[in-house]
Design an enzyme around this catalytic site. Sequence first.
Site, PDB file in Angstrom:
ATOM      1  N   SER A 151      -3.294  -6.207  -2.830  1.00 56.71           N
ATOM      2  CA  SER A 151      -4.473  -6.832  -2.008  1.00 56.71           C
ATOM      3  C   SER A 151      -4.208  -7.112  -0.725  1.00 56.71           C
ATOM      4  O   SER A 151      -3.662  -6.366   0.063  1.00 56.71           O
ATOM      5  CB  SER A 151      -5.265  -7.931  -2.977  1.00 56.71           C
ATOM      6  OG  SER A 151      -6.457  -8.394  -2.596  1.00 56.71           O
ATOM      7  N   GLU A 244     -13.802   0.193  -6.464  1.00 59.35           N
ATOM      8  CA  GLU A 244     -13.583  -0.887  -5.721  1.00 59.35           C
ATOM      9  C   GLU A 244     -14.099  -1.112  -4.450  1.00 59.35           C
ATOM     10  O   GLU A 244     -14.150   0.162  -3.749  1.00 59.35           O
ATOM     11  CB  GLU A 244     -12.044  -1.093  -5.638  1.00 59.35           C
ATOM     12  CG  GLU A 244     -11.328  -1.372  -6.556  1.00 59.35           C
ATOM     13  CD  GLU A 244      -9.780  -2.006  -6.321  1.00 59.35           C
ATOM     14  OE1 GLU A 244      -9.667  -2.876  -5.521  1.00 59.35           O
ATOM     15  OE2 GLU A 244      -8.754  -1.132  -6.797  1.00 59.35           O
ATOM     16  N   HIS A 274     -10.288  -4.592  -9.441  1.00 64.14           N
ATOM     17  CA  HIS A 274      -9.082  -4.876  -8.442  1.00 64.14           C
ATOM     18  C   HIS A 274      -7.950  -5.168  -8.941  1.00 64.14           C
ATOM     19  O   HIS A 274      -7.774  -6.282  -9.529  1.00 64.14           O
ATOM     20  CB  HIS A 274      -9.763  -5.928  -7.662  1.00 64.14           C
ATOM     21  CG  HIS A 274      -8.990  -6.277  -6.414  1.00 64.14           C
ATOM     22  ND1 HIS A 274      -8.689  -5.289  -5.410  1.00 64.14           N
ATOM     23  CD2 HIS A 274      -8.444  -7.499  -5.949  1.00 64.14           C
ATOM     24  CE1 HIS A 274      -8.017  -5.888  -4.436  1.00 64.14           C
ATOM     25  NE2 HIS A 274      -7.844  -7.022  -4.722  1.00 64.14           N
TER      26      HIS A 274
END
Length: 306
Positions: A151, A244, A274
């Site tokens: 991320s 996503e 995610h």
Amino acid sequence: MAGSLGIRWFSAVLRAVVKPRLSRTSPPTKARGHLRLIARLVFRQPGYALILPRAAAGGAPPMTRISVGRPAARRVILYFHGGGYIAGSPATHAPMLARLAKLSGVEVRAPAYRLAPGARFPAAFKDAKAAFRYLLKAGYRPGDIVLGGDSAGGGLALALLAWCCAQGLRPAGAFAMSPWTDLTGSGASMTQNAARDAYLPAERLDELAGLYLGDAPRDDPRASPLFAVFDRPPPVLLQVSESEILRDDTLRMAARLRAQGGDVTVQTWEDAPHVWQVFDGWLPEARAALRAVASFVQTSFAPATR
């Protein structure tokens, strides 16, 4: 890769229960507590994991050493946790990183880089550089290091990769799980997957970018590596879910790296949430993804790719 019935069910639960909560969380920094709670209650750690938090030293941020068994000598994964630059820590990600250390046979070092809004951009990037320099001072060569992250931490790892290449300090490789690489939010999947994404509320990403960047340009390559220059990058592995909102951050990042001579592998999963890799022990897809990362790490350290 096709998603199983289990991961589709899991994503549906996240979409119905967790995603609305994240949409309402105010201020967003309250997500720190939510992530800590999820990590404590849900994330599964393999047995015999050695997790050693270390204080800041040599100008570097605090770093946690994570290994299982006897790791390979003079090899290390420098890993940056996710959390939108406002949450997360080496502790929240330690269970997944312990599994990665076990599968790869390589020790992980996870820096506790400074978080916004208390420490805005470029604090995290400076801490990432300091962590890399610390490993060099400790005797590692650039080719003894693989960069990684998920991320926001995946974006940070790739921003650091661009800096390393510019400095002639090319690591052995880099991998990123669902990386946030474009803080301008210009990817088509930001709108196309707004409803499909099982975890991230698209409407909050702009707010997170503002908390981290303040008045800095959102296309600054130290925050948005999609706009960075990569001089002869090493092999890179990227993993992302097709559903996503950050899907296109990954796909466009791969295209940019390839355009600059990079050898990039992109692995996609259907219907996965995610950074589903953190749910190792619950989802077979998480273990499969981590096995792929471990294989990439081992290959990156092979003499033929050095």
